[in-house]
Design a protein around this motif. Structure first.
Motif, PDB file in Angstrom:
ATOM      1  N   ILE A 178       6.964   4.893  -7.956  1.00  0.00           N
ATOM      2  CA  ILE A 178       5.826   4.126  -8.463  1.00  0.00           C
ATOM      3  C   ILE A 178       4.771   4.097  -7.364  1.00  0.00           C
ATOM      4  CG2 ILE A 178       6.842   1.910  -7.725  1.00  0.00           C
ATOM      5  CD1 ILE A 178       5.548   0.685 -10.286  1.00  0.00           C
ATOM      6  N   SER A 179       3.527   4.282  -7.750  1.00  0.00           N
ATOM      7  CA  SER A 179       2.428   4.262  -6.781  1.00  0.00           C
ATOM      8  C   SER A 179       2.204   2.844  -6.270  1.00  0.00           C
ATOM      9  CB  SER A 179       1.157   4.798  -7.432  1.00  0.00           C
ATOM     10  OG  SER A 179       0.779   3.958  -8.514  1.00  0.00           O
ATOM     11  N   TRP A 180       1.371   2.734  -5.240  1.00  0.00           N
ATOM     12  CA  TRP A 180       1.186   1.419  -4.609  1.00  0.00           C
ATOM     13  C   TRP A 180       0.630   0.401  -5.606  1.00  0.00           C
ATOM     14  CZ3 TRP A 180      -3.438  -1.151  -4.398  1.00  0.00           C
ATOM     15  CH2 TRP A 180      -4.575  -0.397  -4.728  1.00  0.00           C
ATOM     16  N   SER A 181      -0.206   0.846  -6.518  1.00  0.00           N
ATOM     17  CA  SER A 181      -0.808  -0.073  -7.479  1.00  0.00           C
ATOM     18  C   SER A 181       0.059  -0.313  -8.696  1.00  0.00           C
ATOM     19  CB  SER A 181      -2.154   0.488  -7.944  1.00  0.00           C
ATOM     20  OG  SER A 181      -1.950   1.664  -8.700  1.00  0.00           O
ATOM     21  N   SER A 188       0.813  -1.211   0.000  1.00  0.00           N
ATOM     22  CA  SER A 188       0.000   0.000   0.000  1.00  0.00           C
ATOM     23  C   SER A 188       0.852   1.270   0.000  1.00  0.00           C
ATOM     24  CB  SER A 188      -0.928   0.012   1.213  1.00  0.00           C
ATOM     25  OG  SER A 188      -0.170  -0.022   2.409  1.00  0.00           O
ATOM     26  N   ASP A 189       2.163   1.105  -0.121  1.00  0.00           N
ATOM     27  CA  ASP A 189       3.074   2.244  -0.116  1.00  0.00           C
ATOM     28  C   ASP A 189       3.571   2.576  -1.508  1.00  0.00           C
ATOM     29  OD1 ASP A 189       3.774   0.769   2.734  1.00  0.00           O
ATOM     30  OD2 ASP A 189       3.922   2.952   2.825  1.00  0.00           O
ATOM     31  N   SER A 199       7.191   5.169   1.027  1.00  0.00           N
ATOM     32  CA  SER A 199       6.451   6.277   1.600  1.00  0.00           C
ATOM     33  C   SER A 199       4.958   6.005   1.472  1.00  0.00           C
ATOM     34  CB  SER A 199       6.808   7.580   0.873  1.00  0.00           C
ATOM     35  OG  SER A 199       6.026   8.655   1.343  1.00  0.00           O
ATOM     36  N   SER A 200       4.164   6.692   2.255  1.00  0.00           N
ATOM     37  CA  SER A 200       2.719   6.495   2.186  1.00  0.00           C
ATOM     38  C   SER A 200       2.132   7.026   0.887  1.00  0.00           C
ATOM     39  CB  SER A 200       2.047   7.175   3.378  1.00  0.00           C
ATOM     40  OG  SER A 200       2.360   8.551   3.392  1.00  0.00           O
ATOM     41  N   SER A 201       2.832   7.955   0.251  1.00  0.00           N
ATOM     42  CA  SER A 201       2.367   8.486  -1.032  1.00  0.00           C
ATOM     43  C   SER A 201       3.580   8.869  -1.875  1.00  0.00           C
ATOM     44  CB  SER A 201       1.442   9.694  -0.830  1.00  0.00           C
ATOM     45  OG  SER A 201       2.106  10.683  -0.086  1.00  0.00           O
ATOM     46  N   PRO A 202       3.411   8.878  -3.196  1.00  0.00           N
ATOM     47  CA  PRO A 202       4.570   9.146  -4.056  1.00  0.00           C
ATOM     48  C   PRO A 202       5.081  10.577  -3.921  1.00  0.00           C
ATOM     49  CG  PRO A 202       2.575   8.948  -5.352  1.00  0.00           C
ATOM     50  CD  PRO A 202       2.198   8.550  -3.973  1.00  0.00           C
ATOM     51  N   ILE A 208      10.726   1.771 -13.690  1.00  0.00           N
ATOM     52  CA  ILE A 208      10.438   1.270 -12.356  1.00  0.00           C
ATOM     53  C   ILE A 208       9.195   0.389 -12.418  1.00  0.00           C
ATOM     54  CG2 ILE A 208       9.058   3.291 -11.695  1.00  0.00           C
ATOM     55  CD1 ILE A 208      10.223   3.011  -8.857  1.00  0.00           C
ATOM     56  N   SER A 209       9.214  -0.694 -11.672  1.00  0.00           N
ATOM     57  CA  SER A 209       8.061  -1.593 -11.630  1.00  0.00           C
ATOM     58  C   SER A 209       8.021  -2.242 -10.251  1.00  0.00           C
ATOM     59  CB  SER A 209       8.148  -2.652 -12.731  1.00  0.00           C
ATOM     60  OG  SER A 209       9.313  -3.457 -12.558  1.00  0.00           O
ATOM     61  N   ARG A 210       6.923  -2.934  -9.981  1.00  0.00           N
ATOM     62  CA  ARG A 210       6.799  -3.584  -8.688  1.00  0.00           C
ATOM     63  C   ARG A 210       5.983  -4.847  -8.808  1.00  0.00           C
ATOM     64  NH1 ARG A 210       4.295   0.616  -4.779  1.00  0.00           N
ATOM     65  NH2 ARG A 210       4.436  -1.118  -3.290  1.00  0.00           N
ATOM     66  N   ASP A 211       6.232  -5.763  -7.883  1.00  0.00           N
ATOM     67  CA  ASP A 211       5.462  -6.997  -7.772  1.00  0.00           C
ATOM     68  C   ASP A 211       5.024  -7.071  -6.317  1.00  0.00           C
ATOM     69  OD1 ASP A 211       4.493  -9.576  -7.491  1.00  0.00           O
ATOM     70  OD2 ASP A 211       5.980 -10.442  -8.831  1.00  0.00           O
ATOM     71  N   ASN A 212       3.796  -6.676  -6.054  1.00  0.00           N
ATOM     72  CA  ASN A 212       3.329  -6.629  -4.670  1.00  0.00           C
ATOM     73  C   ASN A 212       3.220  -8.016  -4.052  1.00  0.00           C
ATOM     74  OD1 ASN A 212       3.258  -3.843  -4.576  1.00  0.00           O
ATOM     75  ND2 ASN A 212       1.089  -3.718  -5.133  1.00  0.00           N
ATOM     76  N   ALA A 213       2.994  -9.011  -4.858  1.00  0.00           N
ATOM     77  CA  ALA A 213       2.933 -10.376  -4.332  1.00  0.00           C
ATOM     78  C   ALA A 213       4.285 -10.808  -3.773  1.00  0.00           C
ATOM     79  CB  ALA A 213       2.488 -11.338  -5.422  1.00  0.00           C
ATOM     80  N   LYS A 214       5.354 -10.246  -4.339  1.00  0.00           N
ATOM     81  CA  LYS A 214       6.706 -10.566  -3.882  1.00  0.00           C
ATOM     82  C   LYS A 214       7.286  -9.473  -2.985  1.00  0.00           C
ATOM     83  CE  LYS A 214       7.901 -13.360  -7.929  1.00  0.00           C
ATOM     84  NZ  LYS A 214       8.847 -13.546  -9.068  1.00  0.00           N
ATOM     85  N   ASN A 215       6.490  -8.425  -2.745  1.00  0.00           N
ATOM     86  CA  ASN A 215       6.962  -7.310  -1.909  1.00  0.00           C
ATOM     87  C   ASN A 215       8.288  -6.768  -2.432  1.00  0.00           C
ATOM     88  OD1 ASN A 215       5.701  -5.914   0.148  1.00  0.00           O
ATOM     89  ND2 ASN A 215       6.831  -6.928   1.790  1.00  0.00           N
ATOM     90  N   THR A 216       8.368  -6.619  -3.752  1.00  0.00           N
ATOM     91  CA  THR A 216       9.622  -6.247  -4.410  1.00  0.00           C
ATOM     92  C   THR A 216       9.373  -5.159  -5.435  1.00  0.00           C
ATOM     93  OG1 THR A 216      10.516  -8.484  -4.109  1.00  0.00           O
ATOM     94  CG2 THR A 216      11.583  -7.104  -5.767  1.00  0.00           C
ATOM     95  N   VAL A 217      10.307  -4.226  -5.514  1.00  0.00           N
ATOM     96  CA  VAL A 217      10.276  -3.183  -6.530  1.00  0.00           C
ATOM     97  C   VAL A 217      11.560  -3.298  -7.350  1.00  0.00           C
ATOM     98  CG1 VAL A 217      11.328  -1.448  -5.028  1.00  0.00           C
ATOM     99  CG2 VAL A 217       9.916  -0.724  -6.950  1.00  0.00           C
ATOM    100  N   TYR A 218      11.456  -2.952  -8.612  1.00  0.00           N
ATOM    101  CA  TYR A 218      12.575  -3.109  -9.545  1.00  0.00           C
ATOM    102  C   TYR A 218      12.905  -1.779 -10.220  1.00  0.00           C
ATOM    103  CZ  TYR A 218      10.948  -7.929  -9.100  1.00  0.00           C
ATOM    104  OH  TYR A 218      10.544  -9.149  -8.611  1.00  0.00           O
TER     105      TYR A 218
END
Length: 122
Positions: A51-54, A31-32, A99-102, A70-80
């Motif tokens: 990158i936003s939380w979604s 959610s961050d 952060s709580s917001s970008p 920049i990308s993210r995989d929330n299932a893996k709790n990982t950002v790239y």
């Protein structure tokens, strides 16, 4: 214990590519907003991308726009951070942050990794 751990840095030649990863543990960051910053010797920490939380919103500094993704995989709790067409001026320690917001200011991020060194030779 909340941790952000970066990996994937190294020594490459100009024009090469690298993919940085930032794995979060201790709590979920799904959610961050997540961001990458970098700091070269003798310089202030510089915003690279967020990158936003979604994952639906991204933003880049002018110096990396069109070359970094920049990308993210929330299932893996990982950002790239995919870095293409690297230049010697990209040489720095790269940090991920949450952060709580970008945001683009480093002071707005409460969680930081320890950093990974990226060195680009000419």
């Amino acid at each position: 214990q909340v941790q952000l751990v970066e990996s994937g840095g190294g020594l490459v030649q100009a024009g090469d590519s690298l993919r940085l990863s930032c794995a979060a543990s201790g709590r979920t960051f799904s959610s961050d907003a997540m961001a990458w910053f970098r700091q070269a010797p003798g310089k202030e920490r510089e915003f690279v991308a967020y990158i936003s939380w979604s994952g639906g919103s991204t933003y880049y500094s002018d110096s990396v726009k069109g070359r970094f993704t920049i990308s993210r995989d929330n299932a893996k709790n990982t950002v790239y951070l995919q870095m293409n067409s690297l230049k010697p001026e990209d040489t720095a320690v790269y940090y991920c942050a949450a952060s709580s917001s970008p945001r683009v200011r480093a002071n707005d991020y409460g969680y930081w990794g320890q950093g990974t060194q990226v060195t680009v030779s000419s």
